[in-house]
Design a protein around this motif. Structure first.
Motif, PDB file in Angstrom:
ATOM      1  N   GLU A  74       0.834  -1.210   0.000  1.00  0.00           N
ATOM      2  CA  GLU A  74       0.000   0.000   0.000  1.00  0.00           C
ATOM      3  C   GLU A  74       0.864   1.254   0.000  1.00  0.00           C
ATOM      4  OE1 GLU A  74      -3.659   2.075   2.551  1.00  0.00           O
ATOM      5  OE2 GLU A  74      -2.533   0.377   3.399  1.00  0.00           O
ATOM      6  N   LEU A  78       0.804   4.390  -2.631  1.00  0.00           N
ATOM      7  CA  LEU A  78       0.588   5.765  -2.185  1.00  0.00           C
ATOM      8  C   LEU A  78       1.748   6.660  -2.613  1.00  0.00           C
ATOM      9  CD1 LEU A  78      -0.837   5.192   1.415  1.00  0.00           C
ATOM     10  CD2 LEU A  78      -2.073   6.178  -0.536  1.00  0.00           C
ATOM     11  N   CYS A 159       5.701   9.546   3.524  1.00  0.00           N
ATOM     12  CA  CYS A 159       4.980   8.277   3.483  1.00  0.00           C
ATOM     13  C   CYS A 159       5.526   7.349   4.562  1.00  0.00           C
ATOM     14  CB  CYS A 159       5.125   7.643   2.103  1.00  0.00           C
ATOM     15  SG  CYS A 159       4.503   8.669   0.742  1.00  0.00           S
ATOM     16  N   GLY A 190      -1.017   8.334   5.282  1.00  0.00           N
ATOM     17  CA  GLY A 190      -1.251   7.061   5.957  1.00  0.00           C
ATOM     18  C   GLY A 190      -1.750   7.287   7.371  1.00  0.00           C
ATOM     19  N   LYS A 192      -3.510   5.407   9.466  1.00  0.00           N
ATOM     20  CA  LYS A 192      -3.268   4.297  10.391  1.00  0.00           C
ATOM     21  C   LYS A 192      -1.802   4.260  10.820  1.00  0.00           C
ATOM     22  CE  LYS A 192      -3.673  -0.739  10.826  1.00  0.00           C
ATOM     23  NZ  LYS A 192      -4.062  -2.000  10.127  1.00  0.00           N
ATOM     24  N   THR A 222      -3.256  12.416   6.447  1.00  0.00           N
ATOM     25  CA  THR A 222      -4.326  12.085   5.512  1.00  0.00           C
ATOM     26  C   THR A 222      -4.042  10.778   4.795  1.00  0.00           C
ATOM     27  OG1 THR A 222      -5.543  12.874   3.552  1.00  0.00           O
ATOM     28  CG2 THR A 222      -3.205  13.427   3.681  1.00  0.00           C
ATOM     29  N   ASP A 223      -5.107  10.169   4.268  1.00  0.00           N
ATOM     30  CA  ASP A 223      -4.959   9.003   3.402  1.00  0.00           C
ATOM     31  C   ASP A 223      -5.040   9.384   1.932  1.00  0.00           C
ATOM     32  OD1 ASP A 223      -4.637   6.877   5.247  1.00  0.00           O
ATOM     33  OD2 ASP A 223      -6.791   6.860   5.679  1.00  0.00           O
TER      34      ASP A 223
END
Length: 236
Positions: A74, A78, A159, A190, A192, A222-223
């Motif tokens: 992931e 991103l 990231c 990210g 989480k 933010t995602d």
């Protein structure tokens, strides 16, 4: 790989170079005056080379992230989305030039028809620049590379990453907190991944009085890669 890229890749690698650099901070190392003078000149040369090349770069955003999170994760996806969004916003993408998330961001810059830059560092476990770096600048010293990162970018998107990524993040946060840099927006991609760190800053450091609320609120978390890039570029 072009001849120029082959040469800068060669400059980054090699056990001898790593051992030479380690001696700079080794208190048990018997310093030779001639060797130390040569090292000082080499440090100066890194700044001169970086300033000369990057001074022509134009608007740019730093993208930090793990070398270990490869394609298919992931974080890599991103990183790619961030790199592409930065390029499509008219900014160059500047990474550490290595694999993983750095490669993803450089790849996104290339596929977004943007400028893809790598500020590489000599490490025993990385092999030169990733293939998506189109402007490669080699460094032996982390501090010289950090100065060039901040001097020639207008913001950063961070990231998922490890100790090196955290080092880069907190270096920037320190410079902002102490007023060594002015407006330098930070975005963490990210939710989480980064929320436990933000919670620790608020619940431990702020509660102990070692930082202020402004320090906690400074990075956007933010995602959404587009939101992160808009924040870093000052277009949110």
């Amino acid at each position: 790989m072009s001849d120029d890229r082959t040469e800068v890749t060669r400059q980054l690698g090699g056990t001898r170079a790593v051992e030479f650099d380690r001696a700079l901070l080794d208190s048990s190392h018997a310093a030779d005056p001639g060797e130390e003078a040569w090292r000082a000149m080499r440090i100066q040369g890194e700044f001169v080379n970086g300033f000369d090349i990057l001074g022509k770069l134009g608007p740019a955003i730093a993208v930090f992230g793990s070398a270990r999170l490869k394609e298919g994760t992931e974080a890599y996806e991103l990183g790619f989305a961030v790199g592409r969004a930065v390029a499509e916003s008219g900014f160059a993408v500047v990474t550490g030039g290595g694999p993983g998330v750095m490669e993803a961001a450089n790849r996104g810059a290339v596929e977004g028809d943007g400028v893809s830059v790598g500020l590489g560092i000599s490490l025993p476990f990385e092999d030169g620049f990733n293939k998506y770096v189109k402007l490669a600048v080699p460094f032996h010293y982390f501090f010289a590379r950090k100065v060039n990162f901040v001097k020639y970018t207008q913001g950063a998107v961070v990231c998922a990453g490890g100790i090196g990524t955290l080092d880069e993040l907190f270096e920037v946060m320190t410079l902002i907190q102490t007023g060594k840099v002015g407006d330098y927006p930070l975005a963490l991609v990210g939710v989480k991944f980064w929320t436990p760190l933000i919670d620790w800053l608020r619940d431990t450091l702020k509660e102990e009085g070692t930082i202020s609320e402004a320090d906690v609120l400074r990075p956007l978390v933010t995602d959404d890669p587009a939101e992160a890039v808009a924040h870093a570029t000052g277009r949110d």
